[in-house]
Design an enzyme around this catalytic site. Structure first.
Site, PDB file in Angstrom:
ATOM      1  N   LYS B 100       0.827  -1.223   0.000  1.00  0.00           N
ATOM      2  CA  LYS B 100       0.000   0.000   0.000  1.00  0.00           C
ATOM      3  C   LYS B 100       0.851   1.259   0.000  1.00  0.00           C
ATOM      4  CE  LYS B 100      -0.927  -1.571   4.602  1.00  0.00           C
ATOM      5  NZ  LYS B 100      -0.820  -2.989   4.232  1.00  0.00           N
ATOM      6  N   GLU B 124      -5.188  -5.279  -5.730  1.00  0.00           N
ATOM      7  CA  GLU B 124      -6.377  -5.557  -4.911  1.00  0.00           C
ATOM      8  C   GLU B 124      -6.020  -5.750  -3.441  1.00  0.00           C
ATOM      9  OE1 GLU B 124      -9.978  -5.998  -5.839  1.00  0.00           O
ATOM     10  OE2 GLU B 124      -9.775  -5.667  -3.703  1.00  0.00           O
ATOM     11  N   VAL B 127      -5.541  -2.803  -0.261  1.00  0.00           N
ATOM     12  CA  VAL B 127      -6.582  -2.261   0.614  1.00  0.00           C
ATOM     13  C   VAL B 127      -7.527  -3.389   1.007  1.00  0.00           C
ATOM     14  CG1 VAL B 127      -8.463  -0.593   0.871  1.00  0.00           C
ATOM     15  CG2 VAL B 127      -6.516  -0.060  -0.601  1.00  0.00           C
ATOM     16  N   GLY B 129      -7.063  -6.206   2.514  1.00  0.00           N
ATOM     17  CA  GLY B 129      -6.595  -7.602   2.524  1.00  0.00           C
ATOM     18  C   GLY B 129      -7.424  -8.452   1.590  1.00  0.00           C
ATOM     19  N   LYS B 200      -4.349   3.768   2.644  1.00  0.00           N
ATOM     20  CA  LYS B 200      -5.472   3.050   2.020  1.00  0.00           C
ATOM     21  C   LYS B 200      -6.535   4.010   1.503  1.00  0.00           C
ATOM     22  CE  LYS B 200      -4.604  -1.062   4.799  1.00  0.00           C
ATOM     23  NZ  LYS B 200      -4.909  -1.666   6.122  1.00  0.00           N
ATOM     24  N   GLY B 298      -3.776 -10.224   7.294  1.00  0.00           N
ATOM     25  CA  GLY B 298      -3.559 -11.637   7.550  1.00  0.00           C
ATOM     26  C   GLY B 298      -2.934 -12.292   6.340  1.00  0.00           C
TER      27      GLY B 298
END
Lengths: 414, 414
Positions: B100, B124, B127, B129, B200, B298
């Site tokens: 990011k 993708e 932002v 996850g 983000k 994660g």
């Protein structure tokens, strides 16, 4: 300039024309081509419409015009929507639809022809109105195995349940209000008896697991039996009643799929999806739970989803969007009576202590629920988890012991 | 077989390799091609890894190998991630990143080169996850004008605030717990001071409104000043404190954009986004509010989003995905002090009645808040809505009248 045709000038069709004509520049930029509406097919007359010159009553005008490359099917119903869509694709035109009955019933056939003819058949608006869900499932979650999908898929019933939960309105009054506000049809059967939600979960299940699930394969219950008593017991249990469409794949490859009211815990992300909103939870093996939330219907949300599909068609005349599922089969869906479930039961008895004792004896350790001002003889409880068939049998025994079962609602641990 | 390279074998990089190697068939089906990992770039040694033969310490191996068509950049940081990504695209390779900082700082430059070289630059995973958000904004909402985006964009701070709200833990204890559980870094500054959320919202704003917004243009406040007193006052006001990133376009074309803690009403769909979850609301002129919810970080959720982008690259070697924004400018963002806002104020005074009277006099009709066990001399209130500059001036006057301002938090009517 790419020419399209719109079949059907009802709520969604007029919305599609409105979005295309009010966002022209913005859309041309996204599609990298201007999009023009060449025909609007409708049997009615619209002499005062600013688009009067585009109306036709003849499908032949569309099918025979090679300039028309994308056809928007927003007529609703199965016929002639199915035949028209097939003929358009066979003639090399891409088809975009918001028609959930069409996709849920004929999706596999239509997708097969789209593949053979190398055209697009897109239907983002058929589930969740303006909520993007078809694309995220097919694309963003491409690197996941989808494990389960569960959602509040029908705004009308969710509005009615919200009024019952928050304003203690009974079902009939809430339905009447929904009709007055235009959220429910004069004949509300397709909504309140679950058929609409059933079509949507069929589409999501077919897409996520790759084979067609037909509406008649899905055990479907609506909300017409839900009473304020059930709403109060749900609250005491720790949640709310929602109409849920849900599908899971079992290890055998078969699907568990159902549409029915469920008690869901207050902490669930779906518990706070209120009014006419929809919420759809997609559980992936890598992503965990992802929830999509928004207005699931309405003229402009649905129309904007249709137009987004049209844009995608125009951008992908060369590289067809890969959206596909194969034919289903009668044994693809597990008998819902074999699914393991925990069940809320509301019943009437002349002897509460005896009835609860018998229930406990028959159904394992029950969770006894109470509510204020319950009429004499009313009991309610939640069973342990077991195959639904066993619950049905045990409740039959319980009723032979003089207990009248008044309602049962599945527990949804979402 | 399409060959790719993965640059960086940290948490996300090892996740990408794991997802690609455990879902091989599924992914090949979606991508219509097998995807092979040819190189993993990392300066560290992984002699016991099952992928040991793929590791290289030399970027030259990747850039000079024409077989490598997609490069996954998951090193993090700006350098050499930026230079490597540029060189890959200049050499005709598509780049997928979860970085990011890279996208928020250098997005416009990178997208320009992607366009010139006709390759993809996809992000993708940068932002939300595993939550699909970049694609839905750019595609499904293509037929909408986006009016506003607001979201809980950082899981670490949301976890901390959730512990403060639900368990009355103070900030330091909640931070320590987050660190213990691996949700916060040993140096938590980028999370708790808002820089991560800022990057983000910059990416989302750039994408939705078409021009680059740079992190240094965004007024950013973190959560380090939030006390349990503020959490209690938020509850009395009727909501919760959340760290929100928010952007709106004004009629002038300029953007209002900010990252800061806000009081948001309990009924907001973002109010129940708890723990490490993210929730992002996109308001479109046609769709209304659409909310995306899920785990924002994660290893596997992020990796699966990266892999979905890789699949998209492989499917679109011919028809490039259209994802683009232009350069920004210093005057593209409105001074946040000119934005109209209503403000919660907590202060200390020797004379509560006099201080509240003065506040009322200076700040319009204030909404006085109270809490149990407030220390003597503590007052709290919410001002009317006015330009923030006016609030700042009036609070200065109030403090000259002997009132010590202890904290201020904006009201977010989401």
């Amino acid at each position: 300039m790419v020419q399209i045709a719109v079949m059907g000038y009802g709520v969604v069709g007029s919305g599609v024309v409105e979005v295309l004509t009010t966002h022209t520049d913005h859309i041309a930029k996204r599609a990298k081509e201007e999009i023009g509406i060449k025909y609007i097919l409708d049997l009615r007359e619209f002499p005062d419409s600013p688009f009067a010159d585009k109306f036709t009553k003849s499908f032949d005008d569309i099918i025979n015009d090679p300039e028309v490359r994308v056809v928007v099917e927003v007529m609703g119903g199965l016929h002639p929507a199915f035949e028209y869509s097939m003929r358009c694709m066979e003639a090399g035109k891409s088809v975009v639809t918001s028609n959930k009955e069409l996709v849920a019933t004929k999706g596999a056939e239509l997708l097969k022809v789209a593949q053979e003819k190398n055209v697009n058949f897109l239907f983002e608006a058929s589930v969740g109105g303006g909520i993007p869900i078809i694309r995220p499932i097919s694309q963003c979650l491409a690197a996941n195995d989808v494990i389960e999908i569960a959602g509040i898929l029908n705004g009308t019933t969710n509005f009615i349940l919200t009024k019952m939960i928050h304003d203690s309105m009974d079902f009939q009054d809430a339905l009447a209000l929904a009709q007055k506000l235009g959220y429910a049809e004069r004949n509300p059967a397709a909504d309140v008896e679950g058929a609409d939600a059933c079509r949507k979960i069929c589409i999501l299940a077919s897409l996520a697991f790759g084979r067609h699930v037909y509406p008649e394969q899905v055990h479907t219950e609506g909300i017409t039996n839900i009473s304020l008593a059930d709403v109060e017991y749900a609250e005491q249990w720790g949640g709310v009643v929602k109409l849920i469409g849900r599908v899971k794949q079992m290890e055998s490859g078969k699907l568990q799929i159902i549409v029915c009211p469920m008690f869901i815990p207050r902490e669930s992300q779906l518990a706070n999806v209120d009014d006419v909103f929809n919420g759809i939870m997609v559980r992936g093996d890598s992503t965990g739970d992802v929830v999509f939330y928004g207005k699931g219907a309405g003229k402009l949300p649905t129309a904007s989803a249709v137009v987004a599909d049209v844009i995608d068609c125009v951008k992908h005349f060369k590289a067809r969007k890969y959206l596909f599922w194969g034919e289903g089969s009668p044994d693809y869906v597990e008998d819902y009576l074999d699914d393991k479930v925990s069940m809320y039961v509301r019943a009437h008895t002349d002897n509460e202590a005896l009835a609860l004792g018998n229930a406990n004896h028959l159904l394992g350790k029950i969770n006894h629920l109470t509510r204020k001002n319950a009429p004499a003889g009313e009991i309610a409880f939640v069973t342990e988890t077991m195959p639904e068939r066993a619950i049905v049998e045990k409740l039959k025994k319980l009723s032979e012991l003089g207990v009248t079962i008044e309602n049962t609602i599945r527990i949804g641990e979402l």
